[in-house]
Design a protein around this motif. Structure first.
Motif, PDB file in Angstrom:
ATOM      1  N   ASP A 131       0.874  -1.179   0.000  1.00  0.00           N
ATOM      2  CA  ASP A 131       0.000   0.000   0.000  1.00  0.00           C
ATOM      3  C   ASP A 131       0.911   1.228   0.000  1.00  0.00           C
ATOM      4  O   ASP A 131       1.494   1.592   1.018  1.00  0.00           O
ATOM      5  CB  ASP A 131      -0.918  -0.002   1.220  1.00  0.00           C
ATOM      6  CG  ASP A 131      -1.983   1.084   1.109  1.00  0.00           C
ATOM      7  OD1 ASP A 131      -1.652   2.216   0.695  1.00  0.00           O
ATOM      8  OD2 ASP A 131      -3.145   0.800   1.432  1.00  0.00           O
ATOM      9  N   ALA A 134      -0.137   4.227   2.256  1.00  0.00           N
ATOM     10  CA  ALA A 134       0.081   3.919   3.679  1.00  0.00           C
ATOM     11  C   ALA A 134       1.570   3.962   4.019  1.00  0.00           C
ATOM     12  O   ALA A 134       1.962   4.447   5.083  1.00  0.00           O
ATOM     13  CB  ALA A 134      -0.515   2.559   4.017  1.00  0.00           C
ATOM     14  N   GLY A 137       2.545   7.523   4.171  1.00  0.00           N
ATOM     15  CA  GLY A 137       1.978   8.080   5.411  1.00  0.00           C
ATOM     16  C   GLY A 137       2.829   7.739   6.623  1.00  0.00           C
ATOM     17  O   GLY A 137       3.069   8.577   7.494  1.00  0.00           O
ATOM     18  N   LYS A 162      -9.987   5.561   5.351  1.00  0.00           N
ATOM     19  CA  LYS A 162      -8.698   5.609   4.636  1.00  0.00           C
ATOM     20  C   LYS A 162      -7.866   6.810   5.074  1.00  0.00           C
ATOM     21  O   LYS A 162      -6.644   6.716   5.206  1.00  0.00           O
ATOM     22  CB  LYS A 162      -8.929   5.622   3.118  1.00  0.00           C
ATOM     23  CG  LYS A 162      -9.433   4.286   2.607  1.00  0.00           C
ATOM     24  CD  LYS A 162      -9.881   4.299   1.155  1.00  0.00           C
ATOM     25  CE  LYS A 162     -10.535   2.944   0.838  1.00  0.00           C
ATOM     26  NZ  LYS A 162     -11.105   2.885  -0.512  1.00  0.00           N
ATOM     27  N   LYS A 165      -6.427   5.719   8.556  1.00  0.00           N
ATOM     28  CA  LYS A 165      -5.607   4.510   8.519  1.00  0.00           C
ATOM     29  C   LYS A 165      -4.286   4.748   7.791  1.00  0.00           C
ATOM     30  O   LYS A 165      -3.248   4.191   8.170  1.00  0.00           O
ATOM     31  CB  LYS A 165      -6.401   3.409   7.814  1.00  0.00           C
ATOM     32  CG  LYS A 165      -5.907   2.017   8.090  1.00  0.00           C
ATOM     33  CD  LYS A 165      -6.907   0.989   7.573  1.00  0.00           C
ATOM     34  CE  LYS A 165      -6.146  -0.257   7.138  1.00  0.00           C
ATOM     35  NZ  LYS A 165      -6.773  -0.941   6.029  1.00  0.00           N
ATOM     36  N   LYS A 166      -4.312   5.589   6.753  1.00  0.00           N
ATOM     37  CA  LYS A 166      -3.113   5.788   5.931  1.00  0.00           C
ATOM     38  C   LYS A 166      -2.349   7.069   6.305  1.00  0.00           C
ATOM     39  O   LYS A 166      -1.404   7.436   5.631  1.00  0.00           O
ATOM     40  CB  LYS A 166      -3.492   5.810   4.442  1.00  0.00           C
ATOM     41  CG  LYS A 166      -4.246   4.535   4.010  1.00  0.00           C
ATOM     42  CD  LYS A 166      -4.381   4.414   2.517  1.00  0.00           C
ATOM     43  CE  LYS A 166      -5.306   3.261   2.148  1.00  0.00           C
ATOM     44  NZ  LYS A 166      -5.003   2.693   0.828  1.00  0.00           N
TER      45      LYS A 166
END
Ligand code: CTP
Ligand code: CA
Length: 227
Positions: A131, A134, A137, A162, A165-166
């Motif tokens: 990802d 991510a 991030g 999203k 989470k990211k």
């Protein structure tokens, strides 16, 4: 809203953008991909350049780009991850507009996969791609990091998940599966989500006009931070 030499609102900024659907190779003549055209990411790159930014576009697409954009052509999610990571430290604004394939074939066949007459079905083994958003991030230092969320249902619910989470600073929530918005359309309508702020809807407009509004909002956020 227009980004012109008279309104170089991104002068001095380094902008890194990904665009297009990744291609995940199965054998020398076949791959898995998706319906992304790369138009939204390319529009962001073109508007950012017109607004005075230094722009790197990591792309799988072949959309027209303005001269002056540093184009990095990639194919797979793995190649896109490498290119985005390589340019990340230098970037002030990073936008993952690409439609990254979630899965890739576990093995790439050296030769064209043959159909066997006895086989009426073929099962492909897929493994998850990294990802990229991510990962960016998690590695964020000073960048303003933006992702997209393409959804066909419960748009704001999934897009908000999203965002957090990211560890993105903004998610551009995009209803896909309709003629006027999302994949391959000339126009788009999105909602901008930021942590601890009200969702900001942007009405149906050309992808260029949507790109300009997104970039102006990002610049406002950077200025509000004192950057
Ligand atoms: N993304 C990414 N790397 C991936 C998958 C997605 O960087 N392997 C990025 C996309 O570029 C986009 C954001 O994550 O900016 C959200 O992509 P999306 O496909 O909507 O979300 P996913 O997290 O993949 O979840 P799902 O497809 O299950 O909805
Ligand atoms: Ca996905």
């Amino acid at each position: 809203i227009e980004a012109t030499p008279e309104h170089p609102f991104l002068a001095g900024r380094h902008v890194l953008i990904s665009a297009g659907g990744t291609r995940e190779r199965l054998d020398p003549v076949r791959y898995l991909t998706n319906d992304s055209s790369g138009k939204m990411g390319t529009a962001l790159a073109n508007v950012a350049l017109a607004a005075g930014a230094q722009v790197t576009l990591v792309t799988t697409a072949h959309q027209p780009v303005l001269p002056g954009i540093d184009v990095v052509a990639v194919s797979s999610a793995a190649e896109m991850a490498d290119a985005m990571t390589a340019h990340y430290a230098d970037a002030d604004i990073v936008v993952m507009a690409a439609a990254v394939a979630d899965f890739r074939p576990q093995a790439v066949a050296d030769n064209k996969i043959k159909k066997q007459d006895s086989e009426m079905q073929l099962t492909l083994q897929l493994e998850q791609n990294p990802d990229i958003l991510a990962q960016l991030g998690a590695a964020k230092t000073h960048q303003f990091l933006v992702g997209f969320a393409a959804e066909t249902q419960d748009l704001l619910h999934y897009a908000t998940q999203k965002l957090h989470k990211k560890h993105a600073d903004m998610i551009v929530a995009n209803q896909v599966g309709q003629a006027t918005t999302g994949f391959n359309a000339e126009t788009n309508a999105v909602t901008l989500l930021r942590p601890d702020q009200e969702p900001q809807p942007l009405e149906l407009a050309t992808k260029t006009a949507i790109a300009a509004q997104i970039l102006m909002m990002i610049e406002q956020e950077l200025e509000a931070r004192g950057d």
